[in-house]
Design a protein around this motif. Structure first.
Motif, mmCIF file in Angstrom:
data_model
loop_
_atom_site.group_PDB
_atom_site.id
_atom_site.type_symbol
_atom_site.label_atom_id
_atom_site.label_comp_id
_atom_site.label_asym_id
_atom_site.label_seq_id
_atom_site.Cartn_x
_atom_site.Cartn_y
_atom_site.Cartn_z
ATOM 1 N N GLY A 212 38.646 -4.176 -3.774
ATOM 2 C CA GLY A 212 39.818 -5.004 -3.507
ATOM 3 C C GLY A 212 39.596 -6.443 -3.922
ATOM 4 O O GLY A 212 38.478 -6.952 -3.880
ATOM 5 N N ARG A 213 40.684 -7.108 -4.322
ATOM 6 C CA ARG A 213 40.579 -8.478 -4.831
ATOM 7 C C ARG A 213 40.227 -9.476 -3.721
ATOM 8 O O ARG A 213 39.311 -10.276 -3.836
ATOM 9 C CB ARG A 213 41.907 -8.912 -5.476
ATOM 10 C CG ARG A 213 42.536 -7.908 -6.419
ATOM 11 C CD ARG A 213 41.700 -7.607 -7.628
ATOM 12 N NE ARG A 213 42.478 -6.847 -8.605
ATOM 13 C CZ ARG A 213 41.951 -6.086 -9.541
ATOM 14 N NH1 ARG A 213 40.635 -5.954 -9.626
ATOM 15 N NH2 ARG A 213 42.717 -5.436 -10.392
ATOM 16 N N LYS A 214 40.991 -9.413 -2.642
ATOM 17 C CA LYS A 214 40.819 -10.416 -1.585
ATOM 18 C C LYS A 214 39.417 -10.412 -0.969
ATOM 19 O O LYS A 214 38.825 -11.486 -0.787
ATOM 20 C CB LYS A 214 41.885 -10.221 -0.507
ATOM 21 C CG LYS A 214 43.225 -10.854 -0.846
ATOM 22 C CD LYS A 214 44.115 -10.887 0.388
ATOM 23 C CE LYS A 214 45.372 -11.660 0.151
ATOM 24 N NZ LYS A 214 46.204 -11.763 1.373
ATOM 25 N N VAL B 127 40.335 -13.557 -9.093
ATOM 26 C CA VAL B 127 41.557 -14.333 -8.857
ATOM 27 C C VAL B 127 42.600 -14.018 -9.925
ATOM 28 O O VAL B 127 43.777 -13.793 -9.626
ATOM 29 C CB VAL B 127 41.253 -15.847 -8.833
ATOM 30 C CG1 VAL B 127 42.545 -16.652 -8.841
ATOM 31 C CG2 VAL B 127 40.435 -16.207 -7.603
ATOM 32 N N LEU B 128 42.189 -13.992 -11.189
ATOM 33 C CA LEU B 128 43.128 -13.697 -12.271
ATOM 34 C C LEU B 128 43.640 -12.266 -12.180
ATOM 35 O O LEU B 128 44.805 -11.989 -12.478
ATOM 36 C CB LEU B 128 42.462 -13.958 -13.623
ATOM 37 C CG LEU B 128 42.086 -15.418 -13.904
ATOM 38 C CD1 LEU B 128 41.386 -15.546 -15.242
ATOM 39 C CD2 LEU B 128 43.317 -16.318 -13.861
ATOM 40 N N ALA B 129 42.765 -11.335 -11.764
ATOM 41 C CA ALA B 129 43.187 -9.945 -11.587
ATOM 42 C C ALA B 129 44.204 -9.835 -10.452
ATOM 43 O O ALA B 129 45.195 -9.101 -10.564
ATOM 44 C CB ALA B 129 41.980 -9.057 -11.301
ATOM 45 N N LEU B 130 43.990 -10.566 -9.367
ATOM 46 C CA LEU B 130 44.939 -10.552 -8.255
ATOM 47 C C LEU B 130 46.280 -11.148 -8.690
ATOM 48 O O LEU B 130 47.344 -10.640 -8.321
ATOM 49 C CB LEU B 130 44.367 -11.335 -7.068
ATOM 50 C CG LEU B 130 45.245 -11.397 -5.805
ATOM 51 C CD1 LEU B 130 45.592 -10.000 -5.312
ATOM 52 C CD2 LEU B 130 44.541 -12.191 -4.708
ATOM 53 N N ASN C 15 49.542 -9.667 -0.094
ATOM 54 C CA ASN C 15 48.674 -8.513 -0.318
ATOM 55 C C ASN C 15 49.262 -7.649 -1.422
ATOM 56 O O ASN C 15 50.456 -7.314 -1.382
ATOM 57 C CB ASN C 15 48.524 -7.687 0.958
ATOM 58 C CG ASN C 15 47.740 -8.419 2.027
ATOM 59 O OD1 ASN C 15 46.643 -8.895 1.774
ATOM 60 N ND2 ASN C 15 48.318 -8.544 3.211
ATOM 61 N N PRO C 16 48.459 -7.282 -2.416
ATOM 62 C CA PRO C 16 48.992 -6.472 -3.524
ATOM 63 C C PRO C 16 49.306 -5.048 -3.089
ATOM 64 O O PRO C 16 48.567 -4.446 -2.315
ATOM 65 C CB PRO C 16 47.850 -6.496 -4.556
ATOM 66 C CG PRO C 16 46.619 -6.736 -3.752
ATOM 67 C CD PRO C 16 47.038 -7.597 -2.593
ATOM 68 N N VAL C 17 50.424 -4.537 -3.582
ATOM 69 C CA VAL C 17 50.794 -3.142 -3.330
ATOM 70 C C VAL C 17 50.307 -2.258 -4.467
ATOM 71 O O VAL C 17 49.903 -1.130 -4.275
ATOM 72 C CB VAL C 17 52.324 -3.022 -3.167
ATOM 73 C CG1 VAL C 17 52.727 -1.561 -2.963
ATOM 74 C CG2 VAL C 17 52.797 -3.871 -2.001
ATOM 75 N N THR C 18 50.357 -2.798 -5.674
ATOM 76 C CA THR C 18 49.894 -2.068 -6.854
ATOM 77 C C THR C 18 48.780 -2.856 -7.522
ATOM 78 O O THR C 18 48.536 -4.024 -7.199
ATOM 79 C CB THR C 18 51.038 -1.870 -7.858
ATOM 80 O OG1 THR C 18 51.532 -3.160 -8.261
ATOM 81 C CG2 THR C 18 52.167 -1.076 -7.220
#
Length: 455
Positions: free
Chosen positions: A76-78, A120-123, A188-191
């Motif tokens: 996960g990004r976070k 960060v860029l991916a998020l 928060n990302p869903v996809t």
């Protein structure tokens, strides 16, 4: 057709992630204009170790940038961003508590271990629509440039008020502020965006290095940050020798950086209007060479040094702003994450080597030796640009694809290639996405119709 503007969520994503990135980069940059001046009380102080301390973060950043991006895919990004900010804060405390330069080097290396750029860029990619992604990335890029400008202002002022230890504690506070922003304001990302758009694929890295256009740009960002770091090992000491007391250095740096921002705008405008980025690129390199030559030849003349600093930032600002865009334009379709991974690694490795070379050159050759070494390296870069091509002005899209099997995906790619305005189309079966490069005649709704149909 999708809206041409950012949605409310995308504006929030751009503002929050740009703030996180900017706070962290400010923490890295603030030491550059002050460490050679305010670190002289540290045990083991020497110009060589000053350079190593300034550039130490670059080595760990270069080593961990791609692995941290890959971990963000898995965990996960976070969580990875928060871990990176914690490491940065720990490194800040280690540096602040050190009374030897070796302890500061260790702290800076730990700061660099918080390599969150890729995550960060991916998020940012995960939380934005493909047609708005470029705008969000541009906002983040602008914030990085602004953080560098502010670091030249805040670094000297904060160090004068708080001392060197206080400055490092301040960078730790900035990291903690970044953690609160991630927890409270970043959605928060869903996809998850396709990996080809965000993080590097190890099996593709060699191919990125073998591409002649990408190699020129990777070598360029390596040299640019090497020269930047080396210059800031020598320039603060040189300005003191020329008569500018250390408490007033921000009065030169900050106006020069802002003035340089306006001076670089004509280079960007002319390059875009005439589609002649290569020439503007080379002009910026010549401006850098003039600045470095002036610094080397007139090391004791404050007025010449002031003009040279303005010219240096003009060339630097243009090149720093142009290089990421050129990487995106020259990279193979669907390989932006890998291309940017190599680019970021080259950038941070350049910062580390710049500290080493700048410190060593100053210790044995003096400030003029540092500036002359930078001049030679920029000349090498100018030579490399002789084979550089002007990029074709195309847009990139990453679209979800619905298909039954590999044969259907190949048929879909063929249909996309026949659409008006499509220059290149690749459908990646494993990621269920299509990567398109298109010109101004492209109709997004036609592509969506092809990608959403199941035969």
């Amino acid at each position: 057709m999708a809206s041409n503007g950012l949605s409310g969520v995308e504006k929030k994503v751009a503002a929050s992630l740009a703030s996180v990135f900017g706070l962290r980069m400010m923490g890295l940059f603030m030491i550059m204009p002050v460490f050679a001046l305010y670190g002289q009380h540290l045990e083991g102080f020497s110009p060589l170790w000053v350079g190593i301390a300034i550039g130490a973060y670059g080595l760990t950043q270069a080593m961990l940038q791609i692995p941290m991006g890959m971990l963000s895919d898995k965990y996960g990004r976070k969580p990875i961003i928060l871990i990176g900010l914690v490491l940065f804060a720990i490194g800040s405390v280690v540096a602040a508590m050190s009374d030897t330069i070796y302890g500061v080097v260790l702290g800076r290396a730990i700061q660099g271990m918080g390599a969150i750029a890729a995550a960060v860029l991916a998020l940012a990619a995960d939380l934005t629509r493909d047609e708005q992604r470029t705008k969000v990335m541009a906002i983040i890029g602008i914030c990085i440039g602004l953080s560098f400008a502010l670091s030249l202002l805040i670094g000297p002022i904060a160090t004068q008020a708080l001392g060197l230890s206080g400055l490092f504690y301040l960078t730790g506070v900035l990291a903690i502020a970044g953690m609160f922003i991630v927890l409270l304001f970043v959605p928060n990302p869903v996809t998850q965006a396709p990996k080809g758009d965000t993080t590097a694929a190890p099996e593709k890295l060699k191919r990125m290095l073998r591409d002649p256009q990408l190699f020129r740009l990777d070598a360029g960002i390596f040299i640019l940050h090497l020269v930047l770091t080396a210059v800031f090992v020598a320039l603060p000491l040189d300005l003191v020798d020329a008569g500018l007391i250390k408490e007033k250095h921000w009065m030169l740096y900050f106006p020069a950086f802002i003035g340089a921002f306006f001076l670089m705008v004509p280079l960007i405008v002319i390059g875009v209007k005439r589609n002649n980025t290569k020439t503007m690129f080379q002009i910026a390199l010549v401006i850098l060479m003039i600045a470095l030559a002036s610094m080397a030849a007139f090391a004791d003349n404050l007025w010449v040094l002031s003009v040279a600093v303005l010219l240096f930032f003009t060339g630097f600002n243009y090149l720093e702003a142009s290089l990421p865009s050129l990487i995106a334009k020259f990279c193979p379709n669907g390989d932006k994450g890998s291309a940017m991974g190599v680019y970021s690694t080259s950038q941070f490795l350049g910062a580390f080597c710049g500290g080493m070379i700048g410190g060593g050159a100053y210790q044995y050759l003096g400030a003029s030796g540092v500036f002359f070494a930078g001049l030679v390296l920029i000349a090498v870069w100018l030579f490399l640009t002789l084979g550089m091509k002007n990029p074709v002005l195309l847009k990139s899209y990453t679209l979800n694809a619905v298909f039954n099997d590999r044969e259907h995906a190949q048929h879909m790619a063929a249909q996309l290639s026949e659409l008006t305005g499509v220059v290149e189309a690749i459908v990646v079966v494993e990621e269920k996405v299509a990567y398109l490069k298109v010109d101004d005649n492209f109709n997004l709704s036609e592509a969506r119709a092809v990608l959403g149909s199941v035969s």
